[in-house]
Design a protein around this motif. Structure first.
Motif, PDB file in Angstrom:
ATOM      1  N   ASN A  40      13.460  16.813  31.698  1.00  0.00           N
ATOM      2  CA  ASN A  40      14.877  16.951  31.354  1.00  0.00           C
ATOM      3  C   ASN A  40      15.553  18.005  32.213  1.00  0.00           C
ATOM      4  OD1 ASN A  40      14.378  15.063  29.383  1.00  0.00           O
ATOM      5  ND2 ASN A  40      14.331  16.517  27.688  1.00  0.00           N
ATOM      6  N   SER A  46      20.112  15.746  28.856  1.00  0.00           N
ATOM      7  CA  SER A  46      19.901  16.265  27.508  1.00  0.00           C
ATOM      8  C   SER A  46      18.620  15.686  26.916  1.00  0.00           C
ATOM      9  CB  SER A  46      21.089  15.891  26.619  1.00  0.00           C
ATOM     10  OG  SER A  46      21.122  14.481  26.420  1.00  0.00           O
ATOM     11  N   THR A  48      18.329  14.049  24.268  1.00  0.00           N
ATOM     12  CA  THR A  48      18.611  12.691  23.780  1.00  0.00           C
ATOM     13  C   THR A  48      18.408  11.664  24.888  1.00  0.00           C
ATOM     14  OG1 THR A  48      20.239  13.586  22.236  1.00  0.00           O
ATOM     15  CG2 THR A  48      20.349  11.213  22.700  1.00  0.00           C
ATOM     16  N   TRP A  49      18.947  11.949  26.066  1.00  0.00           N
ATOM     17  CA  TRP A  49      18.735  11.060  27.207  1.00  0.00           C
ATOM     18  C   TRP A  49      17.281  11.096  27.664  1.00  0.00           C
ATOM     19  CZ3 TRP A  49      21.296   7.150  29.074  1.00  0.00           C
ATOM     20  CH2 TRP A  49      22.670   7.038  28.827  1.00  0.00           C
ATOM     21  N   ALA A  51      14.676  11.332  25.929  1.00  0.00           N
ATOM     22  CA  ALA A  51      13.827  10.516  25.057  1.00  0.00           C
ATOM     23  C   ALA A  51      13.728   9.075  25.543  1.00  0.00           C
ATOM     24  CB  ALA A  51      14.363  10.552  23.627  1.00  0.00           C
ATOM     25  N   TRP A  52      14.698   8.651  26.371  1.00  0.00           N
ATOM     26  CA  TRP A  52      14.669   7.276  26.895  1.00  0.00           C
ATOM     27  C   TRP A  52      13.479   7.055  27.833  1.00  0.00           C
ATOM     28  CZ3 TRP A  52      17.039   2.916  25.557  1.00  0.00           C
ATOM     29  CH2 TRP A  52      18.139   3.006  24.716  1.00  0.00           C
ATOM     30  N   THR A  55      11.203   5.739  25.217  1.00  0.00           N
ATOM     31  CA  THR A  55      11.745   4.536  24.576  1.00  0.00           C
ATOM     32  C   THR A  55      11.663   3.327  25.504  1.00  0.00           C
ATOM     33  OG1 THR A  55      13.269   5.882  23.267  1.00  0.00           O
ATOM     34  CG2 THR A  55      13.769   3.528  23.458  1.00  0.00           C
ATOM     35  N   SER A 220      14.084   1.804  17.228  1.00  0.00           N
ATOM     36  CA  SER A 220      14.287   3.102  17.881  1.00  0.00           C
ATOM     37  C   SER A 220      15.523   3.820  17.342  1.00  0.00           C
ATOM     38  CB  SER A 220      14.412   2.917  19.404  1.00  0.00           C
ATOM     39  OG  SER A 220      15.634   2.285  19.732  1.00  0.00           O
ATOM     40  N   ASN A 221      16.375   3.117  16.596  1.00  0.00           N
ATOM     41  CA  ASN A 221      17.580   3.720  16.032  1.00  0.00           C
ATOM     42  C   ASN A 221      17.390   4.206  14.598  1.00  0.00           C
ATOM     43  OD1 ASN A 221      19.624   3.371  18.186  1.00  0.00           O
ATOM     44  ND2 ASN A 221      19.208   1.202  17.906  1.00  0.00           N
ATOM     45  N   ASP A 223      16.240   6.722  11.656  1.00  0.00           N
ATOM     46  CA  ASP A 223      16.192   8.171  11.505  1.00  0.00           C
ATOM     47  C   ASP A 223      15.341   8.477  10.278  1.00  0.00           C
ATOM     48  OD1 ASP A 223      16.558  10.861  11.146  1.00  0.00           O
ATOM     49  OD2 ASP A 223      18.749  10.812  11.135  1.00  0.00           O
ATOM     50  N   ASN A 462      12.321  21.771  13.241  1.00  0.00           N
ATOM     51  CA  ASN A 462      12.002  21.393  14.610  1.00  0.00           C
ATOM     52  C   ASN A 462      10.911  22.259  15.212  1.00  0.00           C
ATOM     53  OD1 ASN A 462      13.843  19.310  14.735  1.00  0.00           O
ATOM     54  ND2 ASN A 462      15.522  20.642  15.344  1.00  0.00           N
TER      55      ASN A 462
END
Length: 536
Positions: A40, A46, A48-49, A51-52, A55, A220-221, A223, A462
């Motif tokens: 990253n 970020s 979040t990105w 994690a792709w 994924t 993947s969406n 939570d 976390n």
């Protein structure tokens, strides 16, 4: 005698190559988890990105599994193995040479398309080429490589990063291995497979790909903390419903092809066999159990208090136990059968997971419990499920049969981590009440503002280690010990939920295995005159 020795050599070298290939491909999704922060920062994206990176690899695996399985039945396992290895090697090289995050993600998909089919092709080859009395042992070896790689991936990734200081080597190391596998595969893998001459159902492959991709992306969406809200989110239910609808369309498309000049991707006759469907459920449960194992290093560090640098080493007994379990499970399949093996595996896994919430408080207890878990889930990998799922598939459907069971395992590994992580995150909503009761038991009065500050420190869940380190600096010994005990208690509550869930999955594996055994007996008694499905 020479003929027997030549046959052993003919089987030994392909098995070694397949085992190395399975280990290499399975290692790659775990190996990257230790370098996500570095990646990253390198690309300036970020979390979040970032994690792709995982994924997309998971989605690529899910897509490639059924495609590789079917194409290996059509064009030959040797040819598809070489193509998969070449794709994986090229993808690894492109990942290492990536200069932008977009290019990096594209390269990861190429890598996944190559890695996804290696285990399927290897298992199908063993089931076709090896004598029945040795198939279980060989499949156990492949399953062991798969499981050990998944477990040790993060530790190996951290080691490579420590030695090289460069994330590129996490992927460059695959290139020479892929080259050697490709060359040796040409030389040592013998292909005597009778290939299907029916036309390939490319439209079915395309529809199946869309359905699987949509379904896996919906998972993947999810939570784990706000499960109900995420289930009601358009990002979940829209892709989930589209995936289900497309797969229903796929089923009827394939049903229309039965008996035509085009061979369906998945035989609907195969899906009509009760024992086959129940075996897919076993594959799903085994994937959920494997997903739970990924959280065990966090338990060692956050609950047992082992340092982050040493927690990975205590994971080694579990990895070794899973390898022993996989080999032993294959041996038992050859001698006792797959149902007996799965029953023992489910029982051992359930006992091991049960010890975590009820007994484990020290590292020596952890070693015993994790060894039982490792042997149990290791026995599930590879041999028993693959033997069951291909039992009535016939030569022309073995690849897709193994691929279908692997796809169900992949689906579980996409869903289960979200559920398990939810237990850990939600447990910290109890931190405030645990602190209050702990302080009350010791007769300590703390101002409400200070109490709220202590309670809010871990609500995210976390980084428990950082929270514990911060609380350790509180000067008042009584307050410090109370707060540390409350965090320890809260963390234990989260992991207890996770381990109880794993116990349930293990017991379900045992129950479904017994049901499948009964169904197999009934199906064998019927002795259908049409025989296996390989005649299409």
């Amino acid at each position: 005698m020479k003929e027997e020795s030549g046959m052993q050599k003919e089987m030994k070298w392909p098995l070694i190559l397949f085992a190395v290939g399975v280990f290499m491909a399975a290692l790659d999704n775990g190996i990257i988890t230790s370098s996500l922060t570095t990646l990253n920062a390198s690309f300036g994206v970020s979390p979040t990105w970032g994690a792709w990176t995982i994924t997309l690899y998971t989605l690529g695996l899910a897509i490639s599994v059924p495609i590789a399985g079917k194409l290996s039945d059509r064009f030959g396992r040797k040819k598809l193995f070489l193509i998969e290895v070449a794709l994986f090697g090229i993808g690894s090289l492109l990942v290492a040479l990536s200069t932008s995050f977009t290019f990096f993600l594209i390269a990861r998909v190429i890598q996944a398309l190559g890695g996804g089919g290696i285990f399927i092709i290897a298992s199908s080859y063993v089931l076709s080429k090896f004598p029945a009395q040795r198939q279980g042992t060989a499949l156990g070896l492949l399953g062991g490589m798969n499981g050990i790689a998944a477990i040790l991936g993060p530790n190996i990734g951290a080691l490579i990063l420590d030695i090289t200081g460069n994330w590129h080597w996490l992927f460059l190391i695959n290139v020479p291995i892929a080259i050697l596998l490709f060359i040796a595969g040409i030389r040592y893998i013998q292909e005597e497979q009778e290939l299907s001459r029916a036309a390939v159902d490319w439209s079915g492959i395309a529809v199946l790909t869309i359905g699987v991709l949509s379904l896996m992306y919906s998972f993947s969406n999810l939570d784990g903390v706000n499960m109900l809200q995420s289930l009601a989110s358009p990002m979940f239910y829209s892709f989930f419903l589209v995936g289900v609808a497309v797969l229903v369309i796929f089923y009827f498309m394939e049903k229309r092809l039965e008996g035509s000049d085009r061979e369906p991707v998945v035989s609907t006759k195969l899906l009509g066999i009760a024992s086959f469907r129940w075996t897919l459920l076993i594959a799903f449960f085994s994937g959920a159990i494997l997903a739970s194992v990924i959280f065990i290093p966090g338990f060692v560090e956050q609950y047992l208090g082992v340092s982050s640098t040493a927690s990975g080493y205590w994971f080694t007994p579990l990895a070794l136990a899973s390898g022993i379990g996989a080999g032993g499970g294959g041996y038992l399949v050859d001698r006792k059968g797959p149902i007996w093996t799965l029953s023992v595996a489910g029982l051992l896994s359930a006992i091991g997971f049960l010890l975590f919430p009820l007994w484990v408080e020290h590292i020596w207890q952890f070693v015993i419990a994790s060894t039982l878990v490792g042997i149990g889930f290791g026995m599930m990998l590879g041999a028993p499920v693959n033997v069951l799922v291909t039992e009535q598939a016939g030569e022309n459907n073995r690849g897709i049969a193994v691929a279908t069971s692997s796809l169900f395992r992949q689906m579980a590994m996409a869903i289960a981590p979200t559920i398990f992580a939810g237990f850990l995150a939600r447990s910290f909503s109890n931190l405030g009440s645990n602190i209050q009761s702990g302080l009350a038991d010791r007769g300590i009065e703390v101002p409400p503002a200070a109490l709220e500050q202590y309670a809010s420190g871990g609500t995210s869940g976390n980084d428990v280690s950082s929270l514990m380190a911060g609380l350790s600096k509180i000067p008042d010994a009584n307050i410090r010990e109370t707060l540390l005990q409350a965090v320890h208690q809260t963390t234990g509550q989260g992991y207890n939920g996770l381990f109880w869930s794993a116990v349930i999955f293990s017991v379900l594996t045992l129950i479904v295995a017994l049901v499948t055994g009964r169904l197999r007996q009934k199906e064998k008694q019927k002795q259908q005159p049409e025989g296996s499905l390989g005649s299409t």
